[in-house]
Structures are given as structure tokens and as C-alpha cells.
Design a protein around this motif. Structure first.
Motif, PDB file in Angstrom:
ATOM      1  N   ILE A 112      15.371  54.159  37.465  1.00  0.00           N
ATOM      2  CA  ILE A 112      14.347  54.824  38.278  1.00  0.00           C
ATOM      3  C   ILE A 112      14.521  56.339  38.211  1.00  0.00           C
ATOM      4  CG2 ILE A 112      13.532  55.200  40.630  1.00  0.00           C
ATOM      5  CD1 ILE A 112      14.267  52.217  41.166  1.00  0.00           C
ATOM      6  N   LEU A 113      15.763  56.787  38.348  1.00  0.00           N
ATOM      7  CA  LEU A 113      16.030  58.226  38.316  1.00  0.00           C
ATOM      8  C   LEU A 113      15.760  58.814  36.934  1.00  0.00           C
ATOM      9  CD1 LEU A 113      19.273  58.291  40.470  1.00  0.00           C
ATOM     10  CD2 LEU A 113      17.000  59.073  41.148  1.00  0.00           C
ATOM     11  N   ALA A 114      16.062  58.054  35.877  1.00  0.00           N
ATOM     12  CA  ALA A 114      15.784  58.534  34.523  1.00  0.00           C
ATOM     13  C   ALA A 114      14.282  58.728  34.321  1.00  0.00           C
ATOM     14  CB  ALA A 114      16.330  57.555  33.488  1.00  0.00           C
ATOM     15  N   GLY A 115      13.483  57.783  34.829  1.00  0.00           N
ATOM     16  CA  GLY A 115      12.032  57.938  34.747  1.00  0.00           C
ATOM     17  C   GLY A 115      11.563  59.151  35.531  1.00  0.00           C
ATOM     18  N   ASP A 116      12.077  59.316  36.746  1.00  0.00           N
ATOM     19  CA  ASP A 116      11.716  60.479  37.563  1.00  0.00           C
ATOM     20  C   ASP A 116      12.043  61.775  36.833  1.00  0.00           C
ATOM     21  OD1 ASP A 116      10.987  58.717  39.567  1.00  0.00           O
ATOM     22  OD2 ASP A 116      12.823  58.989  40.737  1.00  0.00           O
ATOM     23  N   ALA A 117      13.239  61.817  36.236  1.00  0.00           N
ATOM     24  CA  ALA A 117      13.690  63.040  35.569  1.00  0.00           C
ATOM     25  C   ALA A 117      12.851  63.353  34.326  1.00  0.00           C
ATOM     26  CB  ALA A 117      15.167  62.900  35.188  1.00  0.00           C
ATOM     27  N   LEU A 118      12.481  62.323  33.566  1.00  0.00           N
ATOM     28  CA  LEU A 118      11.648  62.546  32.384  1.00  0.00           C
ATOM     29  C   LEU A 118      10.266  63.077  32.770  1.00  0.00           C
ATOM     30  CD1 LEU A 118      12.577  59.431  30.228  1.00  0.00           C
ATOM     31  CD2 LEU A 118      12.878  61.816  29.550  1.00  0.00           C
ATOM     32  N   LEU A 119       9.716  62.560  33.854  1.00  0.00           N
ATOM     33  CA  LEU A 119       8.409  63.028  34.303  1.00  0.00           C
ATOM     34  C   LEU A 119       8.472  64.512  34.661  1.00  0.00           C
ATOM     35  CD1 LEU A 119       5.461  62.479  35.091  1.00  0.00           C
ATOM     36  CD2 LEU A 119       6.290  61.773  37.346  1.00  0.00           C
ATOM     37  N   ALA A 120       9.498  64.899  35.413  1.00  0.00           N
ATOM     38  CA  ALA A 120       9.632  66.307  35.797  1.00  0.00           C
ATOM     39  C   ALA A 120       9.918  67.189  34.579  1.00  0.00           C
ATOM     40  CB  ALA A 120      10.751  66.451  36.827  1.00  0.00           C
ATOM     41  N   ARG A 121      10.799  66.711  33.714  1.00  0.00           N
ATOM     42  CA  ARG A 121      11.184  67.496  32.541  1.00  0.00           C
ATOM     43  C   ARG A 121       9.997  67.694  31.593  1.00  0.00           C
ATOM     44  NH1 ARG A 121      13.195  71.630  30.346  1.00  0.00           N
ATOM     45  NH2 ARG A 121      13.966  71.377  28.222  1.00  0.00           N
ATOM     46  N   ALA A 122       9.068  66.754  31.570  1.00  0.00           N
ATOM     47  CA  ALA A 122       7.890  66.879  30.707  1.00  0.00           C
ATOM     48  C   ALA A 122       7.132  68.163  31.010  1.00  0.00           C
ATOM     49  CB  ALA A 122       6.981  65.664  30.892  1.00  0.00           C
ATOM     50  N   PHE A 123       6.890  68.431  32.276  1.00  0.00           N
ATOM     51  CA  PHE A 123       6.116  69.606  32.653  1.00  0.00           C
ATOM     52  C   PHE A 123       6.934  70.885  32.494  1.00  0.00           C
ATOM     53  CE2 PHE A 123       3.942  66.096  34.695  1.00  0.00           C
ATOM     54  CZ  PHE A 123       2.621  66.375  34.374  1.00  0.00           C
ATOM     55  N   GLU A 124       8.207  70.812  32.872  1.00  0.00           N
ATOM     56  CA  GLU A 124       9.066  71.977  32.707  1.00  0.00           C
ATOM     57  C   GLU A 124       9.128  72.402  31.240  1.00  0.00           C
ATOM     58  OE1 GLU A 124      13.706  73.248  33.711  1.00  0.00           O
ATOM     59  OE2 GLU A 124      13.192  71.144  33.338  1.00  0.00           O
ATOM     60  N   GLY A 125       9.366  71.429  30.361  1.00  0.00           N
ATOM     61  CA  GLY A 125       9.493  71.739  28.943  1.00  0.00           C
ATOM     62  C   GLY A 125       8.195  72.226  28.328  1.00  0.00           C
ATOM     63  N   MET A 126       7.072  71.645  28.747  1.00  0.00           N
ATOM     64  CA  MET A 126       5.791  72.070  28.184  1.00  0.00           C
ATOM     65  C   MET A 126       5.490  73.517  28.565  1.00  0.00           C
ATOM     66  SD  MET A 126       2.041  70.234  28.280  1.00  0.00           S
ATOM     67  CE  MET A 126       1.739  70.400  30.042  1.00  0.00           C
ATOM     68  N   VAL A 127       5.719  73.863  29.817  1.00  0.00           N
ATOM     69  CA  VAL A 127       5.469  75.243  30.252  1.00  0.00           C
ATOM     70  C   VAL A 127       6.400  76.203  29.515  1.00  0.00           C
ATOM     71  CG1 VAL A 127       5.604  76.836  32.199  1.00  0.00           C
ATOM     72  CG2 VAL A 127       4.535  74.601  32.498  1.00  0.00           C
ATOM     73  N   GLU A 128       7.682  75.839  29.407  1.00  0.00           N
ATOM     74  CA  GLU A 128       8.628  76.688  28.683  1.00  0.00           C
ATOM     75  C   GLU A 128       8.204  76.872  27.227  1.00  0.00           C
ATOM     76  OE1 GLU A 128      12.777  75.570  31.100  1.00  0.00           O
ATOM     77  OE2 GLU A 128      12.322  74.650  29.161  1.00  0.00           O
ATOM     78  N   GLY A 129       7.829  75.775  26.583  1.00  0.00           N
ATOM     79  CA  GLY A 129       7.461  75.838  25.170  1.00  0.00           C
ATOM     80  C   GLY A 129       6.216  76.646  24.920  1.00  0.00           C
ATOM     81  N   PHE A 130       5.193  76.442  25.737  1.00  0.00           N
ATOM     82  CA  PHE A 130       3.956  77.189  25.562  1.00  0.00           C
ATOM     83  C   PHE A 130       4.139  78.674  25.908  1.00  0.00           C
ATOM     84  CE2 PHE A 130       0.912  73.331  26.010  1.00  0.00           C
ATOM     85  CZ  PHE A 130       0.882  73.197  24.634  1.00  0.00           C
ATOM     86  N   THR A 131       4.976  78.948  26.900  1.00  0.00           N
ATOM     87  CA  THR A 131       5.254  80.341  27.255  1.00  0.00           C
ATOM     88  C   THR A 131       5.954  81.053  26.106  1.00  0.00           C
ATOM     89  OG1 THR A 131       5.410  79.787  29.612  1.00  0.00           O
ATOM     90  CG2 THR A 131       6.406  81.856  28.907  1.00  0.00           C
ATOM     91  N   ALA A 132       6.921  80.360  25.496  1.00  0.00           N
ATOM     92  CA  ALA A 132       7.633  80.947  24.358  1.00  0.00           C
ATOM     93  C   ALA A 132       6.693  81.224  23.193  1.00  0.00           C
ATOM     94  CB  ALA A 132       8.761  80.029  23.919  1.00  0.00           C
ATOM     95  N   ARG A 133       5.642  80.423  23.054  1.00  0.00           N
ATOM     96  CA  ARG A 133       4.655  80.630  21.984  1.00  0.00           C
ATOM     97  C   ARG A 133       3.531  81.564  22.408  1.00  0.00           C
ATOM     98  NH1 ARG A 133       7.226  76.055  21.061  1.00  0.00           N
ATOM     99  NH2 ARG A 133       7.357  75.172  18.948  1.00  0.00           N
ATOM    100  N   GLU A 134       3.675  82.142  23.602  1.00  0.00           N
ATOM    101  CA  GLU A 134       2.731  83.131  24.130  1.00  0.00           C
ATOM    102  C   GLU A 134       1.315  82.579  24.260  1.00  0.00           C
ATOM    103  OE1 GLU A 134       3.155  86.640  21.702  1.00  0.00           O
ATOM    104  OE2 GLU A 134       5.111  87.115  22.593  1.00  0.00           O
TER     105      GLU A 134
END
Length: 301
Positions: A112-134
Motif C-alpha cells: 500500500i505504501l509503495a503504491g502511495d509513494a509511486l503516485l506522489a513521486r510521479a508528480f514530483e518527478g514530472m515537475v522536476e523533469g519538465f522544469t529542467a527542460r524549461e
């Protein structure tokens, strides 16, 4: 029809490398939790959803690398949904992608916690990645809104809730076919649609391109679920990579159960024809989308 690897083979190593990089241990993350996240995220799979993100970017004339943060995010959301769907309180599956499900391997609490963490990490990583690509801030916000809506109560989660609610019901919904299609346009189709739209957002696609991708997703996503139901109805666990026949055991509403096997195949074929027609807008740039639609109709797992 060639296997999926024949037409997205060049994308798969890039997706695998990006998923591996995005799921490396982070300071402060408990080791067992991180292991469970990687176990589910990196499990062997078709990678259709992240491939769709990249294929949409390509079809719209952009670079696939520009869309990779969204491709990773979509696969994280998909992996989270599978972990939770497999739990005993939900679909109660012990096999996924040919391996023990996350809760069988690590226990329910960690799963359950792994699923929760993947859901949160999805948005964190997408914002970080798109920000890095300006990527412009307004398009990052649009991408977050797109994925969060697809993963939320009116789409993926709502479809799963209705799917669970109809299992073993003594009183069938008034219009069973409409109800069944509504479930799967949300439970399965919404993430397909978001994948394609995220690829389009990443490369600033125009309105006509995004509309065509939306029509493609609507048809292809539902066809995918019909074929999935047929595989559960007729396939073997060795072929499919998960336990089959379970939908019938639980009294779940399925396409072959409602329409019959052959009418279900005919409906899937009709939907794939519609998807191919939508992909034709992109000309040669949309060839992968056409190949994928044909693959979905003929897949065996």
C-alpha cells in the motif's frame, strides 16, 4: 502483425533507463519501501502507456526526449494502480506480469505504501523533469492537471470503484453495456488518453492534433479492455502473466460475459478501425500509433 517490440523497440531501452533512474534510492526513503517501489515499477511489462506519451510527441512533430518526464510519471501512476488493484481488498490477485504481486512479495502494508509513494513521486518527478527542460510553467501546470484528473475519482479510481461495486451484484445496472463501457473508459481508457495528451502537451501540439489523439485514445483504450476481458475469459496464466478466469469466478461484468466472445471481438475490431482512422491525421508520423492499435487487437498477454 509484429510484436510490440518491433515498432517501439527503440523506445523501450530509453523508457527502461528513465524508469531506473527515477526510482533510484532517495535519502530518507526506507530501503524496503524503495525496493517494493522498484519491484513493481521495473517489473517486465509492455510499457504501452509511457510509449504512448513518446509516440504522441513524435506524431505531433516533437522530440520524444521532451516528453520523457511525463512517460515516467504515467508508468509510475500505472504501477501504483496495479499494486492497489491487486490487493486482497480489491481484485485479490497473487500474480502480476508473471511474478508474485507486490503485496505477496512484501506484505500488504508495504505494498500500500509503495503504491502511495509511486503516485506522489510521479508528480514530483514530472515537475522536476519538465522544469529542467524549461517547459513553460503554464504547460507544466496543464500536464499536472491532465495526469491528476486521469488518476482521480472521476477517472481511474472512480472506474475501479464502480468495477468493484458491480462484482457479484444481484441487481444488474439498467443498461449493462453502457455501464461497462463507462467503467473501462475511466479505469483503463483515462490513463491511455492522458498518456497521449501529455505527449502532446510536452511538445506544444495544436488543437487539431490533440483532438485526434483524444479520439484515438477513446477507441483504442476501450478495445484494449475488451481484449483484456477476452484474455481473462480464454487465456492461460502462463500466456497472460496473471491469473485468468477470476472475473467469471467473482461475477464481474465483462464484455465476453455480456456480449459473448465473437461479438466482443467484433466490437474490438470496430474500435481499432476507428483508432486507426484518427491516427491517419498524422500521416507517416503516426505510423507507430497505427501499429500499436493493430497490436492491441492481436495481443496475447
Amino acid at each position: 502483425m509484429p510484436p510490440a517490440a518491433d515498432f517501439i523497440g527503440d523506445l523501450l531501452p530509453k523508457i527502461a533507463a528513465a524508469l531506473d533512474a527515477a526510482s533510484q534510492p532517495q535519502p530518507g526513503c526506507p530501503a524496503r519501501l524503495g525496493e517494493a517501489m522498484r519491484y513493481s515499477l521495473l517489473a517486465p511489462g509492455k510499457r504501452l502507456r509511457p510509449a504512448l506519451v513518446l509516440m504522441a510527441a513524435e506524431a505531433c512533430g516533437g522530440a520524444i526526449e521532451a516528453a520523457m518526464p511525463a512517460a515516467v510519471a504515467v508508468e509510475m501512476v500505472h504501477a501504483y494502480s496495479l499494486i492497489h488493484d491487486d490487493l486482497p481488498a480489491m481484485d485479490d490477485d497473487d500474480l502480476r506480469r508473471g511474478r508474485p504481486t507486490c503485496h505477496v512479495q512484501f506484505g500488504e502494508a508495504t505494498a500500500i505504501l509503495a503504491g502511495d509513494a509511486l503516485l506522489a513521486r510521479a508528480f514530483e518527478g514530472m515537475v522536476e523533469g519538465f522544469t529542467a527542460r524549461e517547459l513553460p510553467a503554464e504547460r507544466i501546470v496543464e500536464a499536472v492537471r491532465c495526469l491528476s484528473r486521469a488518476a482521480g475519482p472521476t477517472a481511474l479510481v472512480g472506474g475501479q470503484a464502480d468495477d468493484l461495486a458491480t462484482s457479484g451484484e444481484e441487481t444488474a445496472p439498467p443498461n449493462q453495456l453502457d455501464h461497462l463501457e463507462s467503467i473501462h473508459r475511466r479505469k483503463t481508457g483515462a490513463l491511455f488518453a492522458a498518456s497521449l495528451d501529455l505527449g502532446a502537451i510536452a511538445v506544444a501540439a495544436n488543437a487539431a492534433q490533440r483532438a485526434a489523439l483524444g479520439y484515438y485514445a477513446e477507441s483504442m483504450g476501450l478495445a484494449f479492455q475488451i481484449v483484456d476481458d477476452l484474455l481473462d475469459h480464454q487465456g492461460s496464466a502462463d500466456e497472460v502473466g496473471k491469473r485468468t478466469g477470476k472475473d467469471l469466478e467473482r461475477g464481474k461484468l465483462t464484455f465476453p460475459g455480456l456480449l459473448g466472445v465473437e461479438p466482443s471481438r467484433q466490437r474490438a475490431t470496430q474500435l481499432i478501425d476507428e483508432a486507426i482512422h484518427s491516427a491517419a491525421l498524422f500521416g507517416a508520423a503516426g505510423e507507430r500509433l497505427i501499429d500499436l492499435a493493430q497490436f492491441v487487437l492481436q495481443r496475447s498477454r
